[in-house]
Structures are given as C-alpha cells and as structure tokens.
Design an enzyme around this catalytic site. Structure first.
Site, PDB file in Angstrom:
ATOM      1  N   ASN A   1      15.275  65.306  45.438  1.00 12.22           N
ATOM      2  CA  ASN A   1      15.562  65.985  46.702  1.00 12.22           C
ATOM      3  C   ASN A   1      16.913  65.493  47.206  1.00 12.22           C
ATOM      4  OD1 ASN A   1      13.099  67.443  46.922  1.00 12.22           O
ATOM      5  ND2 ASN A   1      12.065  65.528  47.448  1.00 12.22           N
TER       6      ASN A   1
ATOM      7  N   ASP B   1       4.906  55.847  43.329  1.00 12.38           N
ATOM      8  CA  ASP B   1       5.061  56.350  44.692  1.00 12.38           C
ATOM      9  C   ASP B   1       3.864  55.907  45.537  1.00 12.38           C
ATOM     10  OD1 ASP B   1       6.861  58.927  45.982  1.00 12.38           O
ATOM     11  OD2 ASP B   1       5.015  58.365  47.009  1.00 12.38           O
TER      12      ASP B   1
ATOM     13  N   HIS C   1      16.966  58.944  44.232  1.00 15.84           N
ATOM     14  CA  HIS C   1      15.792  58.663  43.407  1.00 15.84           C
ATOM     15  C   HIS C   1      15.363  59.927  42.679  1.00 15.84           C
ATOM     16  CE1 HIS C   1      14.574  59.652  47.525  1.00 15.84           C
ATOM     17  NE2 HIS C   1      13.510  60.261  47.017  1.00 15.84           N
TER      18      HIS C   1
ATOM     19  N   VAL D   1      14.142  59.468  51.910  1.00 19.48           N
ATOM     20  CA  VAL D   1      14.717  58.130  51.735  1.00 19.48           C
ATOM     21  C   VAL D   1      16.162  58.273  51.244  1.00 19.48           C
ATOM     22  CG1 VAL D   1      14.495  55.923  50.539  1.00 19.48           C
ATOM     23  CG2 VAL D   1      12.434  57.195  51.169  1.00 19.48           C
TER      24      VAL D   1
HETATM   25  P1  5GP Z   1      11.970  62.078  49.083  1.00 17.87           P
HETATM   26  O1  5GP Z   1      11.337  63.037  50.047  1.00 17.87           O
HETATM   27  O2  5GP Z   1      13.030  61.220  49.748  1.00 17.87           O
HETATM   28  O3  5GP Z   1      12.464  62.758  47.827  1.00 17.87           O
HETATM   29  O4  5GP Z   1      10.815  61.132  48.595  1.00 17.87           O
HETATM   30  C1  5GP Z   1      10.592  59.847  49.079  1.00 17.87           C
HETATM   31  C2  5GP Z   1       9.343  59.317  48.418  1.00 17.87           C
HETATM   32  O5  5GP Z   1       9.268  57.931  48.651  1.00 17.87           O
HETATM   33  C3  5GP Z   1       8.053  59.944  48.937  1.00 17.87           C
HETATM   34  O6  5GP Z   1       7.359  60.538  47.844  1.00 17.87           O
HETATM   35  C4  5GP Z   1       7.297  58.744  49.543  1.00 17.87           C
HETATM   36  O7  5GP Z   1       5.905  58.818  49.328  1.00 17.87           O
HETATM   37  C5  5GP Z   1       7.921  57.571  48.825  1.00 17.87           C
HETATM   38  N1  5GP Z   1       7.927  56.339  49.591  1.00 17.87           N
HETATM   39  C6  5GP Z   1       8.329  56.181  50.886  1.00 17.87           C
HETATM   40  N2  5GP Z   1       8.217  54.887  51.254  1.00 17.87           N
HETATM   41  C7  5GP Z   1       7.755  54.215  50.165  1.00 17.87           C
HETATM   42  C8  5GP Z   1       7.454  52.841  49.935  1.00 17.87           C
HETATM   43  O8  5GP Z   1       7.579  51.973  50.788  1.00 17.87           O
HETATM   44  N3  5GP Z   1       6.994  52.528  48.690  1.00 17.87           N
HETATM   45  C9  5GP Z   1       6.845  53.472  47.706  1.00 17.87           C
HETATM   46  N4  5GP Z   1       6.406  53.041  46.515  1.00 17.87           N
HETATM   47  N5  5GP Z   1       7.125  54.767  47.892  1.00 17.87           N
HETATM   48  C10 5GP Z   1       7.575  55.130  49.110  1.00 17.87           C
END
Ligand code: 5GP
Length: 122
Positions: A91, A33, A104, A100
């Site tokens: 999530n 992340d 995931h 996103v």
């Molecule tokens: P969500 O809130 O959708 O469950 O988590 C999305 C995760 O994606 C977050 O922990 C955020 O830090 C991570 N994230 C967002 N953009 C990027 C990216 O460009 N690269 C990586 N490696 N992680 C990302």
C-alpha cells in the site's frame, strides 16, 4: 514526506517493541502481521528508512533493492507458498490506506485469495 523515526516498524527494527520474526538478513526483516488477513500474513520490511514503495524505488541503492526483493521471494518459498500460490501487496499513500509509514510488503497465503482487488462500484 519525511521519514518518521517513531513509526511502529522503526521501533520493531530498533528492537524497542517485539515482533514474531520469521526472517532477517542484511536488507530485510520479516514478521507475522499482528492482525492477519489470511492464514499466512507476513510483513517484509527493508532495514533502511523508507516511507513507502515510492520512496524505496526512487532512493534506495540497487544492492538494497535487490537484497530486499530477493529476501521477499525467499521468504515466500520458505513458507511453502509458491504452489498453490500467494499474493504480495504494498500500500502506497492515503488512497491505498497505507497505515504504517515505513515501506513494507504484505505476503498473503494459505487459502484461495479471491480476486485481486474489490471491483469499482458502478
Ligand atoms: P498498511 O495498511 O500500512 O499496508 O499495513 C500495515 C500493517 O501493519 C497492517 O496489516 C497491521 O495489521 C500491521 N501492524 C500494525 N502494527 C503492527 C505491529 O505492532 N506489529 C505487527 N506485527 N504488525 C502490525
């Protein structure tokens, strides 16, 4: 919700933006992340186009679901996270603050992770 091909994880899957990859097979890609919330914070994503866990659990073929979850378990083992322990989290949707829109799993490890979820305010 229709799948948005321009989401950041779709771009990572297409190789349009880089990631710090730790694992890849036919069904899953895993990378660190960008904003870690624990000493180990890995994201595991399916190769197919699924918006969320809801979408994935409903529409993905059995082989893809099995392949994805077996990969997630292997990644956690390979990280050495089984003992003393780790957390997986997905999530799903606005109340869970899914940022996103590509399904995931988060794998958190490397410290005592505390309680599962913030207690409800009374
Ligand atoms: P969500 O809130 O959708 O469950 O988590 C999305 C995760 O994606 C977050 O922990 C955020 O830090 C991570 N994230 C967002 N953009 C990027 C990216 O460009 N690269 C990586 N490696 N992680 C990302």
């Amino acid at each position: 919700m229709a799948y948005d091909e321009s989401n950041i994880f779709a771009k990572i899957l297409r190789g349009e933006i880089p990631c710090d990859k730790i694992y890849e097979d036919d069904h899953a890609l895993a990378f660190n992340d960008i904003n870690p919330q624990a000493p180990t914070h890995v994201l595991v994503i399916p190769k197919g186009a699924y918006v969320s866990f809801d979408d994935f659990s409903r529409d993905a073929p059995d082989e893809e679901i099995a392949g994805f979850f077996r990969a997630a378990g292997k990644i956690a083992r390979d990280l050495g996270a089984v003992d003393p322990g780790y957390r997986i989290l997905a999530n799903n949707g606005p109340d869970a603050h899914q940022e996103v829109p590509h399904f995931h799993l988060h794998i958190f490890a490397g410290k005592n992770l505390g309680r599962m979820i913030k207690p409800v305010d009374k």
